[in-house]
Structures are given as C-alpha cells and as structure tokens.
Design a protein around this motif. Structure first.
Motif, short mmCIF file in Angstrom:
data_model
loop_
_atom_site.label_atom_id
_atom_site.label_comp_id
_atom_site.label_asym_id
_atom_site.label_seq_id
_atom_site.Cartn_x
_atom_site.Cartn_y
_atom_site.Cartn_z
N VAL A 1 -1.32 -8.58 -2.25
CA VAL A 1 -0.91 -8.66 -3.67
C VAL A 1 -1.51 -7.49 -4.44
O VAL A 1 -0.81 -6.83 -5.23
CB VAL A 1 -1.32 -10.01 -4.29
N LEU A 2 -2.79 -7.20 -4.22
CA LEU A 2 -3.41 -6.04 -4.88
C LEU A 2 -2.72 -4.75 -4.48
O LEU A 2 -2.49 -3.87 -5.32
CB LEU A 2 -4.90 -5.97 -4.55
N ALA A 3 -2.37 -4.62 -3.20
CA ALA A 3 -1.69 -3.41 -2.73
C ALA A 3 -0.32 -3.25 -3.39
O ALA A 3 0.05 -2.14 -3.80
CB ALA A 3 -1.54 -3.45 -1.21
N ILE A 4 0.41 -4.34 -3.52
CA ILE A 4 1.74 -4.28 -4.14
C ILE A 4 1.63 -3.91 -5.61
O ILE A 4 2.36 -3.04 -6.11
CB ILE A 4 2.49 -5.62 -3.95
N VAL A 5 0.71 -4.55 -6.32
CA VAL A 5 0.55 -4.27 -7.75
C VAL A 5 0.10 -2.83 -7.97
O VAL A 5 0.66 -2.11 -8.81
CB VAL A 5 -0.45 -5.27 -8.39
N LEU B 1 2.07 13.78 -12.87
CA LEU B 1 1.09 13.68 -11.78
C LEU B 1 1.77 13.92 -10.43
O LEU B 1 2.93 13.55 -10.23
CB LEU B 1 0.45 12.29 -11.76
N GLN B 2 1.03 14.53 -9.53
CA GLN B 2 1.50 14.75 -8.17
C GLN B 2 0.82 13.77 -7.23
O GLN B 2 -0.29 13.32 -7.49
CB GLN B 2 1.19 16.19 -7.74
N GLU B 3 1.47 13.49 -6.13
CA GLU B 3 0.92 12.53 -5.16
C GLU B 3 -0.42 13.01 -4.61
O GLU B 3 -1.33 12.20 -4.39
CB GLU B 3 1.92 12.36 -4.02
N SER B 4 -0.56 14.30 -4.43
CA SER B 4 -1.82 14.83 -3.88
C SER B 4 -2.99 14.65 -4.85
O SER B 4 -4.13 14.53 -4.41
CB SER B 4 -1.66 16.31 -3.54
N SER B 5 -2.72 14.59 -6.14
CA SER B 5 -3.79 14.42 -7.12
C SER B 5 -4.31 12.98 -7.17
O SER B 5 -5.39 12.72 -7.69
CB SER B 5 -3.33 14.85 -8.51
N PHE C 1 -7.35 10.46 -3.71
CA PHE C 1 -8.66 9.83 -3.78
C PHE C 1 -8.57 8.45 -4.46
O PHE C 1 -9.21 7.50 -4.02
CB PHE C 1 -9.66 10.71 -4.53
N VAL C 2 -7.76 8.35 -5.48
CA VAL C 2 -7.59 7.08 -6.19
C VAL C 2 -6.97 6.02 -5.27
O VAL C 2 -7.43 4.88 -5.23
CB VAL C 2 -6.72 7.27 -7.46
N VAL C 3 -5.97 6.41 -4.51
CA VAL C 3 -5.32 5.48 -3.58
C VAL C 3 -6.31 5.02 -2.52
O VAL C 3 -6.37 3.82 -2.17
CB VAL C 3 -4.08 6.14 -2.94
N THR C 4 -7.11 5.94 -2.00
CA THR C 4 -8.12 5.58 -1.00
C THR C 4 -9.15 4.62 -1.59
O THR C 4 -9.52 3.62 -0.96
CB THR C 4 -8.82 6.84 -0.45
N ALA C 5 -9.61 4.90 -2.80
CA ALA C 5 -10.60 4.04 -3.45
C ALA C 5 -10.02 2.65 -3.71
O ALA C 5 -10.69 1.63 -3.47
CB ALA C 5 -11.07 4.66 -4.76
N ILE C 6 -8.78 2.59 -4.14
CA ILE C 6 -8.12 1.30 -4.38
C ILE C 6 -8.00 0.51 -3.07
O ILE C 6 -8.19 -0.71 -3.04
CB ILE C 6 -6.74 1.50 -5.05
N SER C 7 -7.71 1.21 -1.99
CA SER C 7 -7.61 0.54 -0.68
C SER C 7 -8.93 -0.09 -0.30
O SER C 7 -8.96 -1.25 0.15
CB SER C 7 -7.19 1.55 0.39
N PHE C 8 -10.03 0.65 -0.46
CA PHE C 8 -11.33 0.10 -0.11
C PHE C 8 -11.71 -1.07 -1.01
O PHE C 8 -12.24 -2.08 -0.53
CB PHE C 8 -12.42 1.19 -0.15
N VAL C 9 -11.43 -0.96 -2.29
CA VAL C 9 -11.73 -2.06 -3.21
C VAL C 9 -10.90 -3.29 -2.87
O VAL C 9 -11.40 -4.42 -2.87
CB VAL C 9 -11.51 -1.61 -4.68
#
Length: 130
Positions: free
Chosen positions: A20-24, A38-42, A45-53
C-alpha cells in the motif's frame, strides 16, 4: 496453532502495508514526474529512501501483529517481498536480479528485520503498561 496464526497474520499485514505504501508513493512520484520538470534520475535517492522506510514500517507492523520473534517475522516479510518483486521481474521482464539488486534486497530484508524487532518490543511495552 495460535502461534502460527500470529506469524502468518503478522507477515500478511506487513506485506499489505509495504505494498500500500509502495502504491501510494508511486502515485505521488508519478504525478510529480508528470506535472513538474523533475527528472527520474533526480528522485532516485528519494525512491530508495522510501523503499527502505516502507520495508521498515512493514517489518514493524508484522512484528507488532506477531508479538514475538520480531527478527523472524520482519525477515520473512522482507524475504517474501523480495520474492514477489523477483517473480514480477523474472516473469514480466525475463531478467534475474543483478548484483546491485541483490545487495538492495538483502538490505531490505535486514531493514524489515530491524522493524520487526522494534515492532515486537513496542507491542510488548504497550501490553505491560495496560
């Protein structure tokens, strides 16, 4: 019998929370990419951090629901998550995990384990206080 029910239920709740967190978060990030410059490459780090959280929270929930052996519940939650992602990647894209992805998923499992340990300890504190 009750113990296996707690384990299965805890892992299921943890996986539901993770997805659910991943979908949101995916929806929010896709909207940001669509409607801003915004570009996907920018946002990597945010996507990785969200994954770990997300994995930590999922492990926390599974440990809290299972109420014992948080390292095991969190580890199994992270492992099942990784297996589901692996199956999607293998069946959908016909590719295996590369070395970098293996390292990420090992870290995901360890993060979910830490969340499970904390979840069990927090649920034990609330039970003893009541």
């Amino acid at each position: 019998m009750e113990e296996s029910k707690n384990v299965g239920g805890g892992i299921l709740y943890g996986l539901i929370v993770i997805f659910v967190l991943a979908i949101v978060c995916s929806l929010i990030i896709s909207l940001l990419l669509t409607f801003t410059s915004l570009q996907e490459s920018s946002l990597q780090f945010v996507v990785t951090a969200i994954s770990f959280v997300s994995l930590f929270i999922g492990g926390f929930v599974s440990g809290g629901k299972g109420k014992q052996k948080g390292w095991l519940l969190g580890g199994l939650t992270g492992l099942i998550y990784s297996l589901i992602i692996f199956l999607f990647q293998y069946l959908g894209h016909d590719s295996l995990f590369d070395t970098q992805q293996m390292i990420y998923h090992i870290c995901f499992i360890l993060t979910a384990m830490m969340g499970g340990i904390l979840g069990v300890n927090m649920s034990n504190k609330s039970r003893t206080a009541a």
